[in-house]
Structures are given as C-alpha cells and as structure tokens.
Design an enzyme around this catalytic site. Structure first.
Site, PDB file in Angstrom:
ATOM      1  N   HIS A   1      -8.493  -4.692   0.321  1.00 23.92           N
ATOM      2  CA  HIS A   1      -7.121  -4.006   0.693  1.00 23.92           C
ATOM      3  C   HIS A   1      -6.307  -4.533   1.666  1.00 23.92           C
ATOM      4  O   HIS A   1      -5.082  -4.773   1.478  1.00 23.92           O
ATOM      5  CB  HIS A   1      -7.511  -2.566   0.982  1.00 23.92           C
ATOM      6  CG  HIS A   1      -6.304  -1.787   0.849  1.00 23.92           C
ATOM      7  ND1 HIS A   1      -5.572  -1.432  -0.296  1.00 23.92           N
ATOM      8  CD2 HIS A   1      -5.531  -1.000   1.816  1.00 23.92           C
ATOM      9  CE1 HIS A   1      -4.563  -0.671   0.005  1.00 23.92           C
ATOM     10  NE2 HIS A   1      -4.363  -0.472   1.349  1.00 23.92           N
TER      11      HIS A   1
ATOM     12  N   SER B   1       0.740  -1.092   0.050  1.00 24.58           N
ATOM     13  CA  SER B   1      -0.023  -0.068  -0.060  1.00 24.58           C
ATOM     14  C   SER B   1       0.950   1.220   0.175  1.00 24.58           C
ATOM     15  O   SER B   1       1.399   1.375  -1.048  1.00 24.58           O
ATOM     16  CB  SER B   1      -0.885   0.014   1.070  1.00 24.58           C
ATOM     17  OG  SER B   1      -1.866   1.025   1.178  1.00 24.58           O
TER      18      SER B   1
ATOM     19  N   ASP C   1     -10.577  -4.402  -4.201  1.00 23.57           N
ATOM     20  CA  ASP C   1     -10.077  -3.187  -3.396  1.00 23.57           C
ATOM     21  C   ASP C   1     -10.875  -2.145  -3.331  1.00 23.57           C
ATOM     22  O   ASP C   1     -11.152  -1.394  -4.423  1.00 23.57           O
ATOM     23  CB  ASP C   1      -8.706  -3.117  -3.674  1.00 23.57           C
ATOM     24  CG  ASP C   1      -7.641  -2.323  -2.688  1.00 23.57           C
ATOM     25  OD1 ASP C   1      -6.761  -2.768  -2.648  1.00 23.57           O
ATOM     26  OD2 ASP C   1      -8.285  -1.713  -1.719  1.00 23.57           O
TER      27      ASP C   1
END
Length: 860
Positions: free
Chosen positions: A259, A165, A230
C-alpha cells in the site's frame, strides 16, 4: 443521520499525525508564510485557504515558469505535507516538478517543461484547522481548486487531479463535477470506505467515499496504479474502478507492491511520466471557456456544464526522448551509494554531448567525405581515372546520405516556418535560453561531482588505511579473547559453586521467613484481640455510665414529682404555716435540671427564651445548626436524628438507621444538605437532608465521640475512644489519614477553624492539641493546672479569628488560651457545676458556656 454517520466514520477512517510534522510561521519582514523546518524558496508559496465549511487548510503551490499543466495532489491517510516532503522531492526530480527544500536549479530541471505541483492538507491534518470528515475533505479540495482558478489563473482543462488511497475520495468527487478536466491519477484507490473492511455487493446510505458510483461520471483519461500485494486496500478495488472508467488508460499493476511502497518501483515513475506526456500532447476535446468554481455545489445536481469549444493552445513541438536511463537514477542516488560515483559522473557529460550533437553534425559529415577522398588518393594501384570515378561515387553517396540527414534534421524547422515569424522567433529564443541554462547547470553539476569524486577518493584511501589498522587490532583482540575465554571457564566453575552455596542459604532463608510469618500472624491476632478487649471494656464502661444516667433520669423524675407536690402544698397550705416545713423537706430539689427531651432557643442579647422545639423521643446528646440557620439537628439517645425547622418549630425529618445511641452530629460548612453522625454502634453515617436518608456508612472498630466537617465539605474529622484522630473521604468513605492525638485517652471534642487550616482536639488526658490540617502535625499543645475535662463529650472551640481557644473544666471554670502565646489569658468563673460545652459566636462575640446543671452563661 448524515451528521452522525460523518462523525462516526471520521473516528475510524482518519488518523492525522499527532503532533504535526511541520509548523507555519510568518516572516516579520515580508509577511510571507514559511514552513518550519524547511527553508524558504522564491518559487514556492505557502498558503492558508478558507473553505466553505468554515475551516482553514494549509497548502503549498510550486511556481514553474514553463509549466502547462497543474497537478493537484491529495495525499493518503496518517500523513501530512511535512511527512510527504521526501516523496514529493523524488517526484519533483523525476517528473521535473519544482518542489521546496531541494536546490533544483542546480540539478538541471528549472528550465524544463512539466506540471506544476500543488499539495494541501485536509482539515485536522498538519496545521489545518477543523476536524477530518468526509464532507470537510470535499470542501478542502474545492478550496484548493478555487485558489488555482482565481489566484493563479489555472484552467480546468490544464489540471490533473492525483488522489492516493483515502485521497481518491475527494479527487473523484471533484473530477465527477469537472467535465473539462485534463486527467485523473488514482494511486491505490478504494471502492468505498465500507468495502475496505467488508466485500459488500451494494452501496449503503451510511458508506463514505462512494468512488464506485462516482468514477463512471469522470469524462477525462484515468490512470490507476495499484500494488498486487496491497494488504490495506486489495488490488481488486483498483481493477474494478478501471473497468468502470469512461476513458481508460493503460493501468499499472505493480507485482509485489504494497500500500505504501509503490513509489520505490522504477515502473511507477516511467509509467507516470508516460501518462503525463500523453495527456499533455493530446488536444483538448472539451469546451474551454472558463467557469468559476463557485458552481461546484450546483454541478452536483446538474450535468449541463459544457461550454463553447475553442481552439487548442497546445502547439508545443514534439518532446524529446526521455533521458531517464539507469545512469540518471544513479545520479540522484549519489549521496546514498559511493560505488556508482564514476557512472554518475557520465550523466552530465552525456547531456552536454547531446546538446552539442546538432552543432557538430556538419563537421562530422565533412570529415567523413574528406577521409574518403584521402583514401582514394593514397591508392597506388588504381589509375587516375579509376581514382576519380571511385571518389566521385563515394562523394555522391555521402552527399545523398548528408542530404537525407539534413532533410530530416531541418524538417522541424520547415514546419516551424509555416508559423508566424514573431511566434517562431520568440519560441526559438526561449528554447535557446533554456538550452543555455541547461548547459550551465550541467557544467555546475560536473564541477560539483568532480569535487565530490576527489573527496570520496581521499576518503576511500583513508578508509583503506583505517581498515588495515582495524585488522591488526582484530588479531590482537582475538589473542586477548582466547585468554578471556580461559578466565571465563574458570569463573563459570566458581559461579556454579557459589550458586550451590546460595541455594542452601535461600532454602534456610525460606524456612526462617515461614517461621517469621507464623509469628507475625500470631502477633497480629493477639493485637487485634487486645484491641477488641479494650473496646469491649470501654463499651462496658460507657454502658455503665448510661445506666447511671438512666438512674439519674429516674431521680430527676422523682424530683420533678416532688416539685409538683411542693407546688400543690404551697397552694393548699399557705395560710396553715406549713410552707416553711415543705421548703425544708424539698430544699435543693427544685434547682435541679430536668431532662425534658426538648430544645430551647435563647436570645443572647436579652437572655429571653425565643422558642422551644419538641418531638425528640430520647435525651438530646449533641446539637448542630445548618450554616443558613434554618434547621437544627439533634443527636438522640433514641438511636435517631431529629431535624427541626427553626421558623415553624416543626420536625422536618426523623433520620433512622443507627442501631444504638447517637452521640455526635455535625453539618457541612458550605451546604445545608449533608449531615454526619456517630453512634455507639461503631458506625459513622453520612445523611442527605434533601433525600432524607443515609448515603454512606463507615464502620470502624473504635467508637466515635466527636465529629466535624472540613471547611470544603469533602472531609470528615472523627475523634475516637482509642485517642486517635481520623480523616475520612465523604464520597467514598475511605480512611484518608490517621494520627494519635491523645492516645490512649479518649478524644472528647473536635473543632475546625474558620480558615480551614487548624483543627482543635480535646481529650481525657486534659490536653488541647492544635493540628496543622495540611501536615497533621501538632503545632500547639494547650494545658492548664486545674483544667480537667469533665466527660467524654466535653466540647471546646476555636475563636472565629483563630486567636483564642476556650475549654470548660470540671471545677466550673472556663479557660481562655492565646494560640500565638500558647498561654492562658483569662479564666471565667461563674458556673457551680462542671462545664460541658463552650461555643463562640460567628462574629467573634459573645462566648457561650453550659454546665451540667443546664445553666448557660453568655460572656461578652
């Protein structure tokens, strides 16, 4: 604008856990850093690494004896290495990474070959210092990389960068500047910070983590893992980054993955293991001479960072097939699932069987040939010649098969013979030791699982017995439930009747409340009207008193003219003998006080007049001096306040704003700036002498006779005609507290002690009350026979040392009380007229008193 952009982006992009999920402690005996609450392990180093931006970050390095590669992990947002501990444990088991907090030596992974894991916290995360910003994260990953090179001897071509991320930002920034990097893994990566919120088509200068511009500069294999569902970072980010890679690897698009849950998919671990194995087997095509991390900043502006090539040291044998079958996954989940315990027990047995296959292979081949020959002998129908031919045929076939199998089995050994004898012996010795360690660990795991299985079987039997008891209890409870339901229906009927009766009572209560509210409103109106009438009566009396004062002023003026006439007669008729007659006609007039609208300053030591202040357009009703003795403020009957400079004798300010006569004034004890005044227009005003105008106005229904500042200058004490003492906030003008000091008699004087703990009030009831400012309760009440307050503006005072109270009387005497004894200690008699004011010097001596005739006495 770079600093502004970084600080603003940090507020919206970074969310460090608060409080951190772990603490760092130092072992007093060894001096090592430890992570609390995780136990210490010998193969784990907890580090504090300085960065080039002046911060210190926390990091964890897991030492692995057989590791050839190092995994540098950059975690995602809103987490630290303490919260990610469980995830790292899972990765360590399936990827054979040794991580703290798990007894991996007993799980059979200590001797395996695999990557070493390095985890760190960004600035402002966990126990890392500083604030989380884009530039700080770049400095953080550089510090971790520098530690790998300098402290642990890791080489660039043996390091894999893993970014999750937000961690994809510092990962790609470092990877773009390292040309010999082994590989990069991007987990749910972002194109840029701005593109997460808006699908912009170009890169702006204020954007952060511009991964879309940096990934084409990465020269090593790149694996991208992203979930198709996501909701935080759309899957299109990962797909677009994969299209821009120079050296693509088969991506992993997890269908339905969000996610933060990609690690739960089985494909995640299989694909990641496959990628790591692939990049470890691939020979290094880049230059291998070591370069210091100190050149990282320079590499951002220069791409000339390749070095002379060298031979690859990746001479390991081909790795065995993966054993990560469903049975092994069930072994890891043993503590969460009791149903699969028997299947999990097979895993270590299978591993032991695989380790024994190479030893038992020759025995199986030999037994196969013997069995074939035995069957040939037992045949009765065949002749000896046919039996011999058949046995020879079978033996030849078995020998051919055995030869082919042995040839395939000994192929690695033949290849290994081409290597030097010393390296071959050490490598086989190391492999043998690893296999022996694995076998011991398997035996330990088997014994442990067997014990756990026995315990679980006993628990299962106990649970079965408990279940039978519970079923019998359920039957009895069901019978009781039927009875309770019958009782409940009866109670419902009774409740409905009670509710009906309650509604009737509530309706009657509402009517009574309505009548009560009407009566309360009428009572309040009557009370307000009564207060208004009382105030009007008091105001009328004060106006009558003012009219009398005006008449008195006229009489004084007449007397002044008579005095002037007397002086003329004295000059003109001294020799004529008319002097005695003139004295008899005007006797007693010359000794009256003149209200000349002036202020006189006297020297208390000599009794001489120092100066006279002129400029007041009305009678002076009250005086106050600033704490620095530079200014004198007078309250006047001309509705104004006048401020004189003591040294020049000139009027500095004329404060206008009151609609009626100003009767009281006081100055702050700590500042010469704030002045408070009260007038007959029922207002209290706060003035700023520096600005020269009113800064706050307090309106109240009862006239104020006396005012005083608290010692801290934040509170105003006011005494009113209704006999109440009130406290006001100087900033907001709100009423803080109210107490009946002399009700219903009027308050005539307020004096605050120098210590700020006591306040003295005097009233027309001839009482002098001492209040504790903290509780506003009366701590002393002072009274004496013959001591009568002369007017609504008679001023009493407290001595500076808070030992005595002085108050004037209508009979011309001054009474002195002891505060501790609450009794009169002295009575001073000198005045022939009512004493209106008493005041103590700031040094404790002398005491000054003034009477209605304008005579001031100094008492020592």
């Amino acid at each position: 604008m770079g600093g502004v952009t970084s600080s603003m982006a940090a507020k919206f992009a970074f969310f460090p856990p608060n409080p951190p999920s772990y603490k760092l402690n130092t072992n007093d005996a060894t001096g090592l850093l430890l992570m609390d609450p995780f136990p210490h392990r010998e193969n784990i180093d907890v580090l504090r690494l300085p960065t080039r931006r002046g911060t210190e970050i926390s990091a964890v390095y897991v030492k692995y004896p057989m590791a050839t590669t190092t995994l540098l992990y950059s975690h995602g947002n809103a987490a630290d290495i303490g919260q990610m501990y469980e995830l790292f444990t899972e990765l360590s088991i399936h990827l054979r990474v040794n991580l703290m907090g798990v007894e991996l030596a007993e799980e059979g992974t200590l001797g395996m070959r695999g990557p070493t894991l390095v985890v760190y916290d960004y600035s402002g995360y966990g126990q890392s210092s500083g604030k989380p910003t884009e530039q700080n994260t770049y400095a953080d990953i550089e510090a971790a990389y520098k530690c790998l090179e300098e402290s642990y001897g890791a080489k660039q071509e043996n390091i894999i960068l893993y970014g999750q991320s937000v961690g994809s930002g510092p990962t790609l920034d470092l990877a773009a500047r390292l040309p010999r990097l082994r590989a990069v893994v991007l987990h749910s990566p972002i194109l840029s910070g701005l593109r997460v919120m808006y699908p912009v088509k170009r890169t702006y200068w204020f954007d952060i983590y511009k991964n879309i511009d940096k990934i084409p500069l990465v020269k090593c294999p790149v694996l991208i893992i992203h979930g198709t569902s996501d909701e935080v970072v759309d899957c299109s980010h990962g797909k677009q980054l994969w299209e821009l890679c120079q050296e693509k690897y088969e991506p992993l698009w997890l269908k339905g993955g969000n996610h933060c849950d990609l690690e739960l998919f089985p494909e995640y671990l299989r694909h990641l293991k496959k990628f790591i194995s692939s990049v470890e087997k691939a020979p290094s095509r880049r230059s291998s001479s070591r370069r210091s991390v100190d050149g990282l900043e320079h590499s951002r502006r220069s791409t000339d960072c390749f070095e002379a090539p060298r031979k690859s040291t990746d001479r390991r044998e081909k790795p065995r097939k993966s054993t990560d079958r469903p049975e092994k996954l069930r072994l890891h989940e043993y503590k969460f699932n009791n149903i699969d315990k028997l299947e999990k027990l097979r895993v270590p047995l299978d591993q032991m069987d695989r380790s024994r296959r190479s030893v038992e292979y020759h025995e199986k081949s030999r037994r196969s040939i013997d069995q074939q020959l035995e069957r040939a002998r037992k045949s009765v129908d065949w002749s000896q010649e046919e039996i011999a031919k058949e046995a020879i045929t079978h033996a030849l076939k078995a020998l051919r098969k055995r030869h082919l199998v042995e040839e395939g089995a000994h192929a690695p050994a033949i290849i290994a013979l081409s290597r030097p004898i010393i390296s071959q012996g050490s490598e086989w010795k190391e492999k043998a030791e690893n296999l022996e360690t694995e076998l011991q660990q398997c035996y330990k795991a088997q014994s442990r699982l067997s014990e756990q299985l026995v315990v679980e079987v006993a628990e299962s039997r106990a649970s079965k017995n408990l279940l039978q008891e519970k079923e019998s209890q359920i039957n009895s409870l069901q019978e009781e439930l039927g009875k309770i339901r019958d009782e409940c229906s009866q109670l419902k009927t009774d409740l409905e009747e009670k509710i009906t009766a309650l509604e009737l009572v509530m309706a009657e209560n509402k009517e009574i409340r309505a009548q009560l509210e009407k009566m309360t409103i009428k009572a309040k109106d009557a009370e307000a009207e009564n207060k208004m009438l009382v105030d009007r009566l008091m105001l009328q009396k004060m106006q009558d008193a003012e009219r009398l004062n005006e008449v008195f002023d006229i009489l004084v003026l007449i007397k002044m003219k008579a005095n002037a006439l007397y002086e003329d007669l004295m000059e003109q008729h001294k020799a004529s003998g008319l002097e005695n007659l003139a004295k008899q006609q005007v006797d007693g007039v010359v000794r009256e006080v003149k209200k000349d609208k002036s202020i006189k300053l006297w020297d208390t030591n000599t009794g001489s007049l120092s100066s006279t202040l002129y400029g007041c357009l009305g009678s002076v009703l009250d005086l106050s001096i600033t704490h620095d003795n530079r200014s004198v403020i007078a309250a006047s009957s001309s509705n104004n306040l006048y401020v004189w400079d003591v040294y020049s004798g000139r009027v500095r300010h004329s404060l206008t704003g009151h609609a009626d006569k100003v009767c009281a004034v006081d100055v702050s004890k700590i500042s010469s700036r704030h002045v408070v005044s009260a007038a007959y227009d029922r207002t209290i005003k706060v003035w700023d002498l520096q600005k020269g105008y009113c800064v706050n106005t307090i309106i109240f229904h009862s006239n104020c006779n006396a005012l005083a500042f608290s010692m801290d200058g934040q509170t105003i004490f006011s005494g009113h005609v209704d006999g109440n003492l009130r406290l006001w906030d100087i900033q907001t003008g709100k009423l803080l507290s109210e107490v009946a000091a002399h009700s219903p008699a009027a308050v005539t004087s307020i004096s605050v002690s120098r210590g700020g703990n006591l306040v003295l009030t005097s009233g027309r009831d001839n009482m002098h009350n001492l209040f504790d400012i903290r509780s506003l309760e009366v701590c002393r009440s002072l009274r004496a026979t013959g001591n009568r307050v002369a007017s609504n503006w008679s001023r009493s005072c407290i001595s500076p040392h808070e030992n005595y109270v002085a108050a004037g009387s209508a009979d011309g005497s001054v009474c002195i009380w002891s505060i501790s004894k609450a009794d009169i200690v002295n009575t001073l008699k000198e005045h022939s007229a009512p004493v209106l004011c008493c005041s103590w010097s700031g040094l404790g001596k002398p005491l000054a008193s003034a009477d209605k005739n304008g005579i001031v006495c100094i008492w020592t």
